[in-house]
Write a protein that holds these residues in place. Structure first.
Motif, short mmCIF file in Angstrom:
data_model
loop_
_atom_site.label_atom_id
_atom_site.label_comp_id
_atom_site.label_asym_id
_atom_site.label_seq_id
_atom_site.Cartn_x
_atom_site.Cartn_y
_atom_site.Cartn_z
N HIS A 106 0.81 -1.07 0.10
CA HIS A 106 -0.03 0.01 -0.08
C HIS A 106 0.78 1.19 -0.12
CE1 HIS A 106 -3.16 2.77 1.04
NE2 HIS A 106 -2.58 3.31 2.15
N THR A 107 2.11 1.38 0.85
CA THR A 107 2.93 2.53 0.92
C THR A 107 3.58 2.62 -0.63
OG1 THR A 107 2.97 2.18 3.12
CG2 THR A 107 4.90 3.48 2.19
N SER A 108 3.92 1.51 -1.09
CA SER A 108 4.81 1.43 -2.43
C SER A 108 3.70 2.16 -3.34
CB SER A 108 5.10 0.13 -2.88
OG SER A 108 5.89 -0.29 -2.00
N ARG A 109 2.61 1.63 -3.52
CA ARG A 109 1.56 2.14 -4.44
C ARG A 109 1.27 3.74 -4.25
NH1 ARG A 109 -3.70 3.52 -4.69
NH2 ARG A 109 -3.97 2.51 -2.54
N ALA A 110 1.27 4.28 -3.08
CA ALA A 110 0.87 5.56 -2.45
C ALA A 110 2.24 6.35 -2.96
CB ALA A 110 0.53 5.67 -1.04
N LEU A 111 3.30 5.83 -2.74
CA LEU A 111 4.44 6.76 -3.13
C LEU A 111 4.49 6.96 -4.67
CD1 LEU A 111 7.06 5.49 -0.55
CD2 LEU A 111 6.18 7.51 -0.47
N ALA A 112 4.25 5.82 -5.37
CA ALA A 112 4.22 6.02 -6.60
C ALA A 112 3.25 6.90 -7.31
CB ALA A 112 4.18 4.72 -7.44
N ASN A 113 2.09 7.00 -6.46
CA ASN A 113 1.11 7.89 -6.85
C ASN A 113 1.42 9.36 -6.80
OD1 ASN A 113 -1.30 8.79 -7.91
ND2 ASN A 113 -2.22 8.33 -5.65
N ILE A 114 2.30 9.65 -5.55
CA ILE A 114 2.63 11.05 -5.12
C ILE A 114 3.66 11.37 -6.11
CG2 ILE A 114 4.20 11.96 -3.58
CD1 ILE A 114 2.98 10.39 -1.42
N PHE A 115 4.59 10.42 -6.67
CA PHE A 115 5.65 10.57 -7.64
C PHE A 115 4.82 11.03 -9.02
CE2 PHE A 115 8.68 9.39 -10.92
CZ PHE A 115 9.57 10.16 -10.53
N PHE A 116 3.98 10.14 -9.46
CA PHE A 116 3.33 10.51 -10.49
C PHE A 116 2.35 11.98 -10.63
CE2 PHE A 116 -0.67 10.29 -12.94
CZ PHE A 116 -0.16 10.31 -14.49
N ILE A 117 1.66 12.26 -9.51
CA ILE A 117 1.38 13.49 -9.64
C ILE A 117 2.10 14.60 -9.64
CG2 ILE A 117 -0.28 14.91 -7.92
CD1 ILE A 117 -1.96 12.50 -7.20
#
Length: 133
Positions: A106-117
């Motif tokens: 979940h943390t990995s996905r959220a960090l990828a989302n932050i980076f993408f945005i």
């Protein structure tokens, strides 16, 4: 999304016995509590700060990464202690511990989302600056 949730519940209640479905629901709700503890709104704050543009995106991403990893580690430790210590998890400790490992993903996905945005905000700014010149 709501239809998918109803379909999932429909199939799970048909496949699992009432006892197994109750265990599934208990583990899911407990782990979702720890998801919220690990998230702590860091993604929203990081996107908001990166949109303001006062600090560099790299600095914001590094701060979000550090805070998110710290909160995730704390949430995992508390969740593992809860699973091992509380009598409510008697008989379902292994599935609960496997579900706790989902906190990392979940943390990995959220960090990828932050980076993408953050990256898309940067690309948008560069595009509009080039377009305006």
């Amino acid at each position: 999304m709501l239809t998918g949730s109803f379909l999932t519940i429909f199939f799970l209640t048909r496949i699992f016995s009432p006892s197994l479905y109750g265990n599934y629901a208990f583990i899911t709700t407990t782990i979702l509590f720890f998801f919220n503890l690990a998230d702590f709104g860091i993604g929203t704050i990081a996107v908001k700060k990166s949109a303001k543009g006062k600090t560099t995106q790299n600095k914001i991403f590094n701060q979000a990464l550090g805070a998110k990893l710290l909160f995730t580690i704390i949430a995992i430790i508390i969740a593992v202690i809860a699973v091992l210590a509380l009598p409510q998890f008697q008989g379902i400790r292994l599935p609960a511990l496997i579900a706790v490992s989902a906190l990392f993903f979940h943390t990995s996905r959220a960090l990828a989302n932050i980076f993408f945005i953050a990256s898309s905000q940067f690309i948008k700014k560069v595009f509009f600056e080039c377009w305006a010149s």
